[in-house]
Design an enzyme around this catalytic site. Structure first.
Site, PDB file in Angstrom:
ATOM      1  CG  ASN A  70       3.717 -10.325   9.332  1.00  0.00           C
ATOM      2  OD1 ASN A  70       4.346 -10.746   8.356  1.00  0.00           O
ATOM      3  ND2 ASN A  70       2.493  -9.840   9.230  1.00  0.00           N
ATOM      4  CG  HIS A  82      -2.769 -12.501   2.150  1.00  0.00           C
ATOM      5  ND1 HIS A  82      -2.978 -12.109   0.841  1.00  0.00           N
ATOM      6  CD2 HIS A  82      -1.601 -11.918   2.520  1.00  0.00           C
ATOM      7  CE1 HIS A  82      -1.990 -11.321   0.449  1.00  0.00           C
ATOM      8  NE2 HIS A  82      -1.125 -11.203   1.445  1.00  0.00           N
ATOM      9  N   GLY A 110      -7.626  -1.932   1.384  1.00  0.00           N
ATOM     10  CA  GLY A 110      -9.038  -2.223   1.659  1.00  0.00           C
ATOM     11  C   GLY A 110      -9.586  -1.418   2.824  1.00  0.00           C
ATOM     12  CD  GLU A 111      -7.415  -2.708   7.700  1.00  0.00           C
ATOM     13  OE1 GLU A 111      -6.883  -1.873   8.451  1.00  0.00           O
ATOM     14  OE2 GLU A 111      -7.092  -3.908   7.684  1.00  0.00           O
ATOM     15  CG  LEU A 128      -8.173  -5.267  -1.554  1.00  0.00           C
ATOM     16  CD1 LEU A 128      -9.073  -4.162  -2.082  1.00  0.00           C
ATOM     17  CD2 LEU A 128      -7.901  -6.314  -2.636  1.00  0.00           C
ATOM     18  NE  ARG A 153       1.933 -13.523   6.588  1.00  0.00           N
ATOM     19  CZ  ARG A 153       2.067 -12.702   5.539  1.00  0.00           C
ATOM     20  NH1 ARG A 153       2.881 -11.654   5.620  1.00  0.00           N
ATOM     21  NH2 ARG A 153       1.422 -12.927   4.425  1.00  0.00           N
ATOM     22  NE  ARG A 180       3.719 -10.312  -4.360  1.00  0.00           N
ATOM     23  CZ  ARG A 180       3.238 -10.674  -3.176  1.00  0.00           C
ATOM     24  NH1 ARG A 180       2.355 -11.649  -3.083  1.00  0.00           N
ATOM     25  NH2 ARG A 180       3.645 -10.076  -2.075  1.00  0.00           N
ATOM     26  CD  GLU A 182      -1.870 -10.567   7.982  1.00  0.00           C
ATOM     27  OE1 GLU A 182      -1.581  -9.353   7.891  1.00  0.00           O
ATOM     28  OE2 GLU A 182      -1.479 -11.403   7.165  1.00  0.00           O
TER      29      GLU A 182
HETATM   30  N1  ADP Z   1      -4.543   5.863   3.524  1.00  0.00           N
HETATM   31  C1  ADP Z   1      -4.319   4.984   2.535  1.00  0.00           C
HETATM   32  N2  ADP Z   1      -4.970   5.092   1.363  1.00  0.00           N
HETATM   33  C2  ADP Z   1      -4.758   4.219   0.367  1.00  0.00           C
HETATM   34  N3  ADP Z   1      -3.899   3.196   0.431  1.00  0.00           N
HETATM   35  C3  ADP Z   1      -3.221   3.030   1.579  1.00  0.00           C
HETATM   36  C4  ADP Z   1      -3.388   3.890   2.693  1.00  0.00           C
HETATM   37  N4  ADP Z   1      -2.578   3.460   3.691  1.00  0.00           N
HETATM   38  C5  ADP Z   1      -1.943   2.378   3.222  1.00  0.00           C
HETATM   39  N5  ADP Z   1      -2.320   2.108   1.959  1.00  0.00           N
HETATM   40  C6  ADP Z   1      -1.864   1.037   1.076  1.00  0.00           C
HETATM   41  O1  ADP Z   1      -1.644  -0.119   1.839  1.00  0.00           O
HETATM   42  C7  ADP Z   1      -0.480  -0.800   1.360  1.00  0.00           C
HETATM   43  C8  ADP Z   1       0.144  -1.622   2.460  1.00  0.00           C
HETATM   44  O2  ADP Z   1      -0.820  -2.492   2.986  1.00  0.00           O
HETATM   45  P1  ADP Z   1      -0.440  -3.609   4.077  1.00  0.00           P
HETATM   46  O3  ADP Z   1      -1.663  -4.361   4.365  1.00  0.00           O
HETATM   47  O4  ADP Z   1       0.281  -2.982   5.212  1.00  0.00           O
HETATM   48  O5  ADP Z   1       0.532  -4.465   3.173  1.00  0.00           O
HETATM   49  P2  ADP Z   1       1.661  -5.524   3.476  1.00  0.00           P
HETATM   50  O6  ADP Z   1       1.232  -6.253   4.721  1.00  0.00           O
HETATM   51  O7  ADP Z   1       1.614  -6.381   2.261  1.00  0.00           O
HETATM   52  O8  ADP Z   1       2.917  -4.750   3.650  1.00  0.00           O
HETATM   53  C9  ADP Z   1       0.416   0.347   0.859  1.00  0.00           C
HETATM   54  O9  ADP Z   1       1.250  -0.084  -0.159  1.00  0.00           O
HETATM   55  C10 ADP Z   1      -0.583   1.349   0.376  1.00  0.00           C
HETATM   56  O10 ADP Z   1      -0.810   1.145  -1.013  1.00  0.00           O
HETATM   57  C1  UVW Z   2       1.550 -13.934   0.825  1.00  0.00           C
HETATM   58  C2  UVW Z   2       1.696 -12.478   0.619  1.00  0.00           C
HETATM   59  O1  UVW Z   2       1.505 -11.995  -0.476  1.00  0.00           O
HETATM   60  O2  UVW Z   2       2.041 -11.743   1.684  1.00  0.00           O
HETATM   61  P1  UVW Z   2       2.292 -10.165   1.730  1.00  0.00           P
HETATM   62  O3  UVW Z   2       1.011  -9.518   1.362  1.00  0.00           O
HETATM   63  O4  UVW Z   2       2.678  -9.911   3.178  1.00  0.00           O
HETATM   64  O5  UVW Z   2       3.396  -9.882   0.763  1.00  0.00           O
HETATM   65 MG    MG Z   3       0.232  -8.020   4.955  1.00  0.00          MG
END
Ligand code: ADP
Ligand code: UVW
Ligand code: MG
Length: 407
Positions: free
Chosen positions: A10, A182, A334-335, A211, A93, A243, A386
């Site tokens: 990914n 997503h 979100g998690e 999120l 991905r 963004r 994913e």
């Molecule tokens: N314990 C937490 N509490 C709040 N936000 C968190 C926590 N852990 C991670 N995050 C948030 O999750 C974001 C990353 O999410 P993720 O789904 O891994 O994103 P991506 O796949 O886009 O890199 C971080 O930028 C942070 O804001």
């Molecule tokens: C499509 C997209 O926004 O992907 P990511 O959250 O991994 O940046």
């Molecule tokens: Mg992601």
């Protein structure tokens, strides 16, 4: 030797996440993450899952090709290298698949050309995805490589949701429509939400809130996506880490005419220097919440704008679906962020939506309900996966296409 393992890559704009999974039983053999690619402080974290053994290395990793080679070397140190005969395929991905790809696809030169052609509408993502594929092909030219597209799940959207209100001739000429992203996560999480409710996916209507750093919402009716918040590119919709999400498009003309900015400058502004980061200088929700707790006004306003937009989408998708069985929170924010979940549904009791403070505060790994017992609409935390979804689709495709090695 039978080949039953799938490596999932990914590749994001500045990171690569990977997992090596044995598809006989879904066991994760290795997993890891390369972060801050292109910076001096790149970091690779590699975990040999069964042993619970994690290795970290810091130091500059210049680009995605170097990142992938470093990942291959780490896997090799554990005897799980890309040269392993047990490897059946590599699943990638790919963020933008345009209107052509609604299914996982075996990668050949034509597929690569199409992914390349879509770079202008996924400039942060498709180039990284392409480098990941080409590097993996160079390391294992004989192995099937499969692309799983973020856009695929959203191809079921009706035209009324997928079209912008512009001249269709212009839209068709430039392939302007709402593709959504997503999708692998929205598909997986909507299915897992149905499972959590003990119901068939076909019977359940779910609003999924993905999120992460990028963020999107989707309305899923009986397992099929009927609307989603991202559009032609992953810029539309919710407020994200960097963004802007939704904005009057005239802001762009205004910045050009009055601000003297170029299209590229505005593109960078809206994709990389806006959202939570643009509003308060931080894009990590943990840091923002820490500042909010210290009464930092800028962080407070950024949080409020983020939540306001989220709430609007919950309301919009409630209206799109007519009947909602569940709202599912997923991905990094979100998690993990109880305050975001609580604030997002606060005041929506009239829609049957509420969060139980005690349940919401519990930290846990699996899918779980956080709405009060007997609530009309279930509110849930459903961790996305994913990588597992990509591995499952990849393995199914290489088996279907009758790869003789897979016996
Ligand atoms: N314990 C937490 N509490 C709040 N936000 C968190 C926590 N852990 C991670 N995050 C948030 O999750 C974001 C990353 O999410 P993720 O789904 O891994 O994103 P991506 O796949 O886009 O890199 C971080 O930028 C942070 O804001
Ligand atoms: C499509 C997209 O926004 O992907 P990511 O959250 O991994 O940046
Ligand atoms: Mg992601």
């Amino acid at each position: 030797m039978s080949s039953t393992r799938v490596l999932v890559l990914n590749s994001g704009s500045s990171s690569v996440k990977y997992q090596l999974i044995d598809m006989r039983d879904g066991e994760r053999l290795a997993a890891g993450l390369v972060e801050r690619i292109g910076e001096r402080t790149s970091r690779l974290r590699h975990t040999l899952v069964a042993a619970g053994d994690t290795r970290e290395q810091e130091g500059p990793i210049a680009d995605h090709e170097a990142a992938l080679k470093a990942v291959a070397a780490e896997l090799g140190r554990d005897g799980l290298g890309l040269d392993s005969p047990e490897l059946a395929a590599i699943g990638h991905r790919v963020v933008h698949g345009g209107e052509f790809f609604s299914e996982p696809t075996l990668i050949d030169e034509n597929v690569l050309t199409e992914i390349e052609r879509l770079i202008p509408v996924a400039p942060l993502h498709n180039p990284a995805n392409l480098t990941g594929i080409r590097t993996a092909q160079a390391l294992r030219p004989d192995l099937p490589q499969v692309a799983v597209f973020d856009t695929a799940f959203h191809t079921t959207m009706p035209e009324s949701a997928a079209r912008y209100a512009i001249d269709p001739k212009i839209a068709d000429r430039y392939r302007i429509r709402r593709y959504g992203f997503h999708g692998t996560s929205h598909a997986y999480v909507s299915r897992e939400t149905a499972r959590l409710l003990g119901r068939a996916p076909g019977d359940v209507n779910v609003i999924v809130l993905h999120l992460g750093n990028g963020a999107s919402a989707s309305a899923v009716r009986g397992g099929r996506c009927v609307d989603t918040s991202m559009g032609l590119t992953p810029l539309e919709g919710l407020v994200m880490g960097t963004r802007s999400g939704d904005m009057d498009p005239a802001v762009i003309f205004h910045l050009m005419r009055v601000g003297g900015m170029s299209a590229d400058e505005i593109d960078t502004l809206l994709n990389k220097r806006s959202g939570l980061f643009g509003l308060c200088g931080d894009n990590d929700m943990r840091e923002i919440r820490r500042r909010v707790d210290e009464d930092d006004e800028q962080a407070g306003l950024a949080f409020d704008i983020y939540i306001h937009r989220l709430k609007k989408y919950i309301g919009a998708y409630y209206a799109v679906l007519g009947r909602v069985d569940a709202v599912a929170f997923t991905a990094g924010v979100g998690e993990n962020s109880a305050p975001v979940r609580e604030a997002a549904v606060a005041g929506l009791e009239g829609l049957g939506l509420a969060v139980d403070g005690g349940l919401n505060a519990v930290r846990g790994d699996g899918a779980r309900l956080i709405s009060p017992a007997g609530a009309r609409v279930a509110v849930a935390v459903v961790p996305t996966d994913e990588e597992m979804e990509i591995a499952t689709q990849t393995y199914a495709l290489v088996n279907e296409s009758g790869n003789p090695d897979l016996t």
